[in-house]
Write an enzyme that holds these catalytic residues in place. Structure first.
Site, PDB file in Angstrom:
ATOM      1  N   GLU A   1       5.228   4.209   6.529  1.00 29.72           N
ATOM      2  CA  GLU A   1       7.248   4.189   6.061  1.00 29.72           C
ATOM      3  C   GLU A   1       7.097   3.836   4.572  1.00 29.72           C
ATOM      4  OE1 GLU A   1       6.615   2.557   8.403  1.00 29.72           O
ATOM      5  OE2 GLU A   1       7.278   3.332  10.001  1.00 29.72           O
TER       6      GLU A   1
ATOM      7  N   MET B   1      -7.343  -3.628 -14.953  1.00 22.46           N
ATOM      8  CA  MET B   1      -5.856  -4.436 -15.521  1.00 22.46           C
ATOM      9  C   MET B   1      -6.322  -5.834 -15.570  1.00 22.46           C
ATOM     10  SD  MET B   1      -3.976  -3.433 -18.089  1.00 22.46           S
ATOM     11  CE  MET B   1      -2.305  -2.164 -17.982  1.00 22.46           C
TER      12      MET B   1
ATOM     13  N   PHE C   1      14.256  -6.801  20.050  1.00 17.13           N
ATOM     14  CA  PHE C   1      13.110  -5.431  20.160  1.00 17.13           C
ATOM     15  C   PHE C   1      13.404  -5.039  19.218  1.00 17.13           C
ATOM     16  CE2 PHE C   1       9.721  -2.537  19.964  1.00 17.13           C
ATOM     17  CZ  PHE C   1       8.124  -3.079  20.030  1.00 17.13           C
ATOM     18  N   GLN C   2      12.106  -5.101  17.987  1.00 18.31           N
ATOM     19  CA  GLN C   2      11.997  -4.417  16.488  1.00 18.31           C
ATOM     20  C   GLN C   2      14.288  -4.324  16.333  1.00 18.31           C
ATOM     21  OE1 GLN C   2      10.241  -0.661  17.494  1.00 18.31           O
ATOM     22  NE2 GLN C   2       8.928  -1.252  17.176  1.00 18.31           N
TER      23      GLN C   2
ATOM     24  N   LYS D   1      20.932   2.978  17.412  1.00 17.89           N
ATOM     25  CA  LYS D   1      21.032   3.828  18.610  1.00 17.89           C
ATOM     26  C   LYS D   1      22.315   4.545  19.249  1.00 17.89           C
ATOM     27  CE  LYS D   1      17.817   4.804  21.252  1.00 17.89           C
ATOM     28  NZ  LYS D   1      15.697   4.565  22.059  1.00 17.89           N
TER      29      LYS D   1
HETATM   30  C1  LIG Z   1       1.426  -4.065  -5.045  1.00 14.85           C
HETATM   31  C2  LIG Z   1       0.661  -4.031  -5.792  1.00 14.85           C
HETATM   32  N1  LIG Z   1      -0.160  -5.050  -6.036  1.00 14.85           N
HETATM   33  C3  LIG Z   1      -0.334  -5.940  -6.978  1.00 14.85           C
HETATM   34  C4  LIG Z   1      -0.305  -5.635  -8.441  1.00 14.85           C
HETATM   35  C5  LIG Z   1      -0.949  -6.019  -9.567  1.00 14.85           C
HETATM   36  N2  LIG Z   1      -1.795  -4.989 -10.569  1.00 14.85           N
HETATM   37  C6  LIG Z   1      -1.283  -4.076 -11.628  1.00 14.85           C
HETATM   38  S1  LIG Z   1      -3.558  -3.272 -11.556  1.00 14.85           S
HETATM   39  C7  LIG Z   1      -3.872  -3.928 -10.809  1.00 14.85           C
HETATM   40  C8  LIG Z   1      -5.151  -3.607 -10.689  1.00 14.85           C
HETATM   41  C9  LIG Z   1      -5.495  -2.329 -10.253  1.00 14.85           C
HETATM   42  O1  LIG Z   1      -6.232  -1.802 -10.407  1.00 14.85           O
HETATM   43  P1  LIG Z   1      -7.181  -0.352 -10.336  1.00 14.85           P
HETATM   44  O2  LIG Z   1      -6.770   0.584  -9.315  1.00 14.85           O
HETATM   45  O3  LIG Z   1      -8.386   0.015  -9.560  1.00 14.85           O
HETATM   46  O4  LIG Z   1      -6.618   0.276 -11.843  1.00 14.85           O
HETATM   47  P2  LIG Z   1      -7.548   0.116 -12.976  1.00 14.85           P
HETATM   48  O5  LIG Z   1      -6.985  -0.982 -13.568  1.00 14.85           O
HETATM   49  O6  LIG Z   1      -8.488  -0.170 -12.843  1.00 14.85           O
HETATM   50  O7  LIG Z   1      -7.735   1.486 -13.738  1.00 14.85           O
HETATM   51  C10 LIG Z   1      -3.418  -5.178  -9.804  1.00 14.85           C
HETATM   52  C11 LIG Z   1      -3.865  -5.461  -8.954  1.00 14.85           C
HETATM   53  C12 LIG Z   1       0.709  -4.503  -8.622  1.00 14.85           C
HETATM   54  N3  LIG Z   1       0.631  -3.893  -9.527  1.00 14.85           N
HETATM   55  N4  LIG Z   1       0.824  -3.433  -6.938  1.00 14.85           N
END
Ligand SMILES: Cc1ncc(C[n+]2csc(CCOP(=O)(O)OP(=O)(O)O)c2C)c(N)n1
Lengths: 185, 608
Positions: free
Chosen positions: B79, B511, B141-142, B191
């Site tokens: 979803e 990052m 439920f749900q 529903k």
């Molecule tokens: C749902 C979610 N969880 C955690 C984060 C924190 N976060 C930001 S960038 C990142 C790393 C992303 O890694 P990748 O997709 O390999 O991209 P890269 O930075 O290596 O280009 C994380 C964990 C986020 N932005 N969104």
């Protein structure tokens, strides 16, 4: 790959901005009387970790199904102004007025207070109630329920006086407020 | 009430939707059930596609969908993806995106997508199923308190208890989602209400007056703003997602106004494409990973013209050092954005299209001309910052630099005749995409800016591809992010969507690693993406196409091949694992405290 010298200079994250003094504000909000409105309005305060000191709601226009919410809250002028604008953009909100900033206004509250006691204390309680123009709305041989309307300060003063005389329970409505003068919402 | 509600003033009336004769609904019968009313109301609001996932509490709506041909249902595999796909659809078309999910887990899975749409102001409608009214509040439920849970991640939400109010609620929901500052709206539908017969009111007969946000600007403020703009010596346009949301006309007017003045223009992550990025007056993106020239120009300007941007902390950096010497004009459709973070000298509540149209008219009427000599020396200063070449990188040897891969991608896109749409996941690759890809038109760039949701890009690409079947749609991804909604491979295969997933695979949460390297003493806590799947085999397992590039020579080959594929394609580009994204303003630092890449030209502050 950052230059090493720069790396040493970077402190981890900046400091939070220093904030302004916290003041009390009374807001009057006209909303559609429909489910969820109150939660949305209150959420703007709780979501920031702010407490609401007093909250009063009732339908004030039965044909248009409009309610008036009166909120007494505290925060910096800047944050309250923010909340004011964010209230205005909610779909079911029709009008918001910050009574504190918009000139003189009246605040009134109603309280019910139960006082239990005998003999002199009972007589003294009755005399004080009389001088405050409180109504006695329930009486037994050893208890009274007083009804008092007035400014929150007046009610606070009355409660303080009743405490040594057997006050055991208080119920307050929270404030209803309105600007003075001929201008209306 | 003696006082008129302020937001009721100066409304622009939306054109009345076409009238539909009562009995002529998509089901060809007189009386409709709640479920059929949902479909009819959507059709009448111009919906042709809905992204969803079935479940017990929405079965009547799925039954109604089955019996009509006006709305195409796209079955996603989670979803969250339904919401992101609806966002991609909305952002690439300018229409409202629609999603349909079941109660309980269906609704809770949708929450991230709703929040994403709220933070990026994307118009989305999400219908959630709910347990029958007589079971609400019993831990059935749900059952989940969907309106409670989504209250703070929607612009507005509704729990419909009366089938006769359903059509009016849906029409209002569409109106609210797209008017003013757009956003997500949830309609929670028990529903029994879906089964109940009820009367249908077409949109034209529905009263929408209670929500009429102001769109027309205050002309005296526009005149003051234009005068300030004309007298500026070091002006800059700072534009955001609001210009994109206002529609293609706003972008056209922005381009006209910026060209008329000859002033520099920078855009936020969400605003890229409103002004052509290949034009010399555009300084690229600003903010944490923005260009050196954009951030320095913001810091040193004397008049800042903010149109549809909101002074996000990723843009301002340290607030007390943000553009200290400038007068600020802030134009926003949302009054609560003005003075929220940065005090505006002139704040104008208006739709960007209307404000720009008015400003251009005033500029022409008063025959303003820019201060030529001041502008010349301002551009000289800017050219000094540009000469730093802050995006420089060194591609040498056999390891692919991520920036190089994106430049190659851009070159291939430039040669391709198709219209192209780019989405991204979240991380370094997202910032590099914003720095190295060039957008000359609005609505062709989709990224999760406000919430920064990993897993956004692929479903958003699916939504964009559904809306533009013949276009080239590329999701620039990271190896960690792509796994967050990888199950959508099935959706892409099922609907034969040739979406390209361009993974800049550095085997790190790049990052996160970068922050740990720069700000946390190189302690790489849990940021290595251990046990990655073989993306080529993964693509094939789903029935898509997979390719890998490990050297620059292979990169050219796979990009060329990728441009020709007719199925969902994963391109696994193995890039330099150590590369960091620069320039960077560390959080809490000012615009002029950027860290530059070692590959940038030296910057001598005494020169400017
Ligand atoms: C749902 C979610 N969880 C955690 C984060 C924190 N976060 C930001 S960038 C990142 C790393 C992303 O890694 P990748 O997709 O390999 O991209 P890269 O930075 O290596 O280009 C994380 C964990 C986020 N932005 N969104």
């Amino acid at each position: 790959m950052v230059r090493k010298s720069l790396q040493d200079k970077i402190s981890v994250y900046g400091a939070a901005p220093v904030s302004d003094p916290i003041l009390s504000h009374t807001l009057a909000i006209i909303v559609d009387n429909e489910p969820g409105v109150l939660a949305r309005v209150v959420g703007l305060f709780t979501g920031r970790g702010y407490n609401i000191e007093s909250l009063t709601v009732a339908e004030t226009d039965h044909t248009k199904k409009l309610s008036r919410i009166t909120i007494l809250c505290s925060g910096t002028v800047h944050i309250i102004e923010q909340i004011h604008h964010q209230l205005e953009r909610l779909v079911p909100v029709h009008y918001v007025s910050n009574l504190t900033l918009e000139g003189a206004h009246i605040e009134r509250e109603l309280a019910l207070m139960k006082v239990v006691g005998q003999k002199e204390k009972r007589i003294e309680a009755l005399q004080i109630a009389d001088s405050f123009r409180a109504k006695t709305v329930d009486t037994t041989l050893d208890s009274f329920v007083f009804e008092l309307t007035g400014s929150p300060e007046k009610i606070d003063a009355f409660i303080d006086l009743m405490r040594p005389l057997g006050l055991i329970e208080v119920s307050r409505t929270g404030i209803a407020a309105m600007a003075r003068g001929k201008k209306g919402i | 009430m003696a006082n008129a509600k302020p937001k009721m003033k100066l409304v622009k009336q939306a054109p009345a939707p076409k009238k539909i004769a009562e009995a002529k609904n998509v089901f060809g019968k007189k009386d409709l059930t709640g479920a059929e009313i949902v479909i009819q109301a959507m059709v009448d609001n111009g919906v042709d596609t809905i992204f969803g996932y079935p479940g017990g509490a929405v079965l009547p709506i799925y039954d109604a969908l089955f019996q009509q041909k006006k709305i195409k249902h796209i079955l996603v595999r989670h979803e969250q993806a339904a919401l992101h796909a609806a966002e991609g659809y909305a952002r690439s078309t300018g229409k409202v995106g629609c999603a349909l999910v079941t109660s309980g887990p269906g609704a809770t899975n949708a929450v991230t997508g709703l929040t994403d749409a709220l933070l990026d102001s994307i118009p989305v409608i999400c219908i959630t199923g709910q347990v029958p009214t007589f079971l609400i509040g019993t831990d059935a439920f749900q059952e989940a308190d969907t309106t409670g849970i989504t209250r703070h991640c929607t612009k507005q939400n509704y729990l419909v208890r009366d089938v006769n109010k359903l059509s009016a609620i849906i029409h209002e929901a569409f109106h609210v989602a797209k008017s003013g500052r757009p956003g997500p709206v949830v309609i929670d539908l028990p529903k029994d209400v879906q089964f109940a017969p009820g009367s249908y009111t077409p949109p034209a007969k529905t009263d929408l007056t209670r929500y009429q946000p102001r769109t027309m600007p205050d002309m005296s403020k526009i005149e003051a703003a234009v005068e300030m703009i004309a007298n500026a010596k070091k002006p800059i346009f700072y534009t955001g997602g609001g210009v994109i949301n206002a529609g293609a006309e706003a972008a056209k007017l922005l381009t006209e106004f910026v060209r008329m003045t000859g002033y520099p223009c920078t855009s936020t992550l969400m605003g890229l494409g409103a002004y052509p990025m290949t034009d010399k007056q555009h300084l690229g993106m600003l903010g944490m990973h923005g260009t050196f020239e954009a951030n320095w120009a913001m810091h040193d300007c004397d008049v800042m013209i903010n149109i549809g941007a909101r002074f996000d902390d990723r843009v301002t950096g340290r607030l007390d050092a943000f553009s200290p010497h400038s007068k600020k004009i802030h134009i926003d459709i949302d009054a609560s954005s003005i003075n929220k973070i940065v005090r505006a000298d002139i704040g104008i509540v208006a739709d960007a299209t209307e404000a720009l149209r008015a400003m251009i008219a005033v500029w022409k009427k008063k025959k303003y001309t820019p201060n030529a000599s001041a502008l010349k020396s301002w551009w000289k200063e800017i050219d000094g910052w540009r000469s730093v070449k802050c995006l420089n990188y060194k591609q040498s040897g056999n390891i692919i630099k991520p920036q190089y891969a994106l430049e190659k991608l851009q070159a291939a896109i430039n040669k391709d005749k198709r219209e192209s749409f780019i989405t991204t996941e979240v991380g370094q690759h997202q910032m590099w995409a914003a720095q190295f890809l060039k957008f000359d038109k609005p609505n062709h760039w989709m990224t999760s800016g406000g919430l920064g949701t990993m897993g956004y890009g692929f479903p958003a690409a699916i939504g964009a591809q559904i809306a533009h079947p013949n276009a080239l749609v590329v999701d620039v991804a990271g190896d960690a992010s792509i796994l967050m909604n990888i199950q959508e491979m099935s959706t892409a295969v099922q609907y034969k969507l040739p979406v390209k997933i361009f993974i800049l695979n550095n085997q790190w949460m790049g990052m996160v690693k970068q922050w740990q390297e720069l700000l946390h003493g190189e302690r790489y806590s849990s940021s290595y993406t251990e046990s990655l799947p073989d993306f080529v085999k993964l693509a094939e397992a789903y029935g898509g196409i997979g390719m890998r590039a490990e050297t620059p020579a292979e990169l050219d080959k796979v990009i060329a091949e990728m441009m020709k594929t007719d199925k969902v394609t994963i391109v696994d580009v193995c890039v330099d694992q150590r590369e960091n994204c620069f320039p960077m303003i560390p959080s809490g630092k000012a615009h002029n405290e950027m860290i530059l890449s070692a590959d940038a030209e030296k910057f001598d502050k005494t020169l400017v």
